[in-house]
Design an enzyme around this catalytic site. Structure first.
Site, PDB file in Angstrom:
ATOM      1  N   ASP A  72      43.247  37.547  39.170  1.00 46.69           N
ATOM      2  CA  ASP A  72      44.165  36.955  40.147  1.00 46.69           C
ATOM      3  C   ASP A  72      44.191  35.442  39.991  1.00 46.69           C
ATOM      4  O   ASP A  72      43.258  34.840  39.443  1.00 46.69           O
ATOM      5  CB  ASP A  72      43.737  37.333  41.576  1.00 46.69           C
ATOM      6  N   GLU A 137      39.373  37.842  43.393  1.00 49.42           N
ATOM      7  CA  GLU A 137      38.249  36.894  43.465  1.00 49.42           C
ATOM      8  C   GLU A 137      38.586  35.748  44.413  1.00 49.42           C
ATOM      9  O   GLU A 137      37.751  35.310  45.203  1.00 49.42           O
ATOM     10  CB  GLU A 137      37.919  36.331  42.073  1.00 49.42           C
TER      11      GLU A 137
HETATM   12 ZN   LIG Z   1      38.182  31.223  39.536  1.00 51.18          ZN
END
Ligand SMILES: [Zn+2]
Length: 390
Positions: A72, A137
């Site tokens: 992401d 994340e």
């Molecule tokens: Zn990162």
């Protein structure tokens, strides 16, 4: 693989706008790169619709090194403010631009290419490599959390996270994070009859006034990370000027250190809330969003020292062994059954999360050389009984 082919893979990754979602498209693309190699074991682990983690394992019996990166990216923000379109992957001189060029599609591409080149060249590794490519994340590390819960990190002897530390830094310890929210519920009435209502703001302020001094009692400091940080960053409440507020809430961000495991902080916050809730009319509710433990580390751990030596040699600089103020996926992976060292080292610039984010192509290509030297050296070392990480 030619440098052009390596750059094309990174451009392709940047052209997939996986902004806090759509990681399945990234996973599909990476999986397609491994498809020609039947010896690569490819597993997709679905987190949610359109959001797949990807695990690819190659190699042989022996110790296993994890290579991890998140798929992401954060939002591009005002796209018109970018000189180079955020999802184009434009190259100007030594710079490759785009959202994720630094954080962290260059690191992700570099670890993927490392594995592809081992496959392409038929390298006999003294162990195995596991790619752990994660979702989410940037918004809570829940992809890494899921992979850990499902056992994908249970056989690791070491973990390298290709976050943008810059190749001249090995991160061996990191702060944890606790984001919490306190909601105060009162009773709304006309402000001419406050005695019939319960002022949610007044009650929230009881918490606010008590929590600062409570957290300030944590005076231990970490030699590289510093002290515990606590900040109330959002606060809101009330509906209109002549109504007693029925609702108020605040949100706080904490940056923790290994000396204070998150449970210590949870216990203190929860007992403060319980204490205040004993008072007449006070109703406070506490919740957390995706807290992360701090990562304790040993600067002398074999993986840390090996990464430093190899980066020094491959890049010709003096690599620093440092701590990080931000949390990373390692905090989740370290919950796995195995006991291993997790480090962060990867290509990056100081433009992560900013407009005109870029990566130096030279550094990106150097990162691939670095990982290709680190992997066999680590697996070799982990096989020797005296340095096996128990
Ligand atoms: Zn990162």
């Amino acid at each position: 693989m030619t440098p052009q082919a390596k750059i094309a893979i990174l451009q392709h990754l940047i052209q997939i706008p996986s902004v806090n979602d759509h990681e399945a498209q990234v996973a599909d693309y990476i999986a397609s790169l491994f498809a020609p190699y039947p010896q690569a074991k490819i597993e997709k682990v679905t987190y949610a619709n359109g959001r797949d983690n990807l695990v690819v394992t190659i190699g042989h019996e022996g110790p296993q090194l994890g290579l991890s990166g998140h798929m992401d990216v954060v939002a591009a923000g005002d796209e018109s403010a970018w000189t180079h379109a955020p999802f184009a992957g434009e190259v100007v001189g030594d710079q490759l631009f785009g959202r994720g060029a630094s954080d962290m599609k260059s690191g992700l591409a570099a670890i993927v290419i490392t594995m592809l080149e081992f496959l392409e060249q038929g390298t006999q590794l003294p162990g195995s490599i596991r790619l752990l490519a994660t979702v989410g994340e940037e918004t809570g590390e829940y992809g890494a959390g899921q992979l850990t819960d499902e056992g994908y990190a249970d056989n690791l002897a070491g973990l390298v996270i290709a976050e943008p530390s810059g190749l001249d830094n090995v991160v061996y310890t990191a702060r944890g994070v606790i984001d919490y929210k306190v909601v105060s519920t009162g009773k709304g009435v006309h402000s001419a009859q406050p005695e019939n209502g319960i002022n949610a703001i007044d009650n929230l302020m009881k918490f606010y006034n008590a929590v600062g001094p409570l957290m300030a009692k944590h005076t231990k400091t970490d030699p590289v990370l510093g002290g515990l940080l606590h900040n109330v960053d959002l606060i809101s409440g009330g509906e209109q000027i002549n109504s007693i507020p029925a609702h108020a809430e605040l949100m706080a961000n904490m940056r923790t250190i290994p000396a204070y495991p998150n449970q210590v902080i949870y216990d203190e916050l929860e007992s403060l809330i319980a204490e205040l809730n004993k008072e007449d009319g006070v109703q406070l509710d506490l919740s957390y969003s995706f807290p992360e433990e701090a990562i304790p580390g040993d600067p002398q751990a074999p993986l840390v020292q090996l990464a430093k030596q190899i980066s020094d040699k491959v890049c010709g600089h003096d690599t620093q062994v440092v701590g990080s103020g931000g949390a990373n996926d390692g905090a989740e992976f370290l919950r796995a059954k195995a006991d291993f060292t997790s480090i962060e080292i990867g290509p990056g610039s100081n433009t992560s999360h900013q407009i005109d984010e870029y990566i130096s192509i030279k550094e990106y290509l150097q990162a691939i050389d670095f990982y290709e030297a680190l992997v066999p050296a680590f697996l070799q070392q982990a096989q020797k009984p005296e340095s096996v990480i128990e």
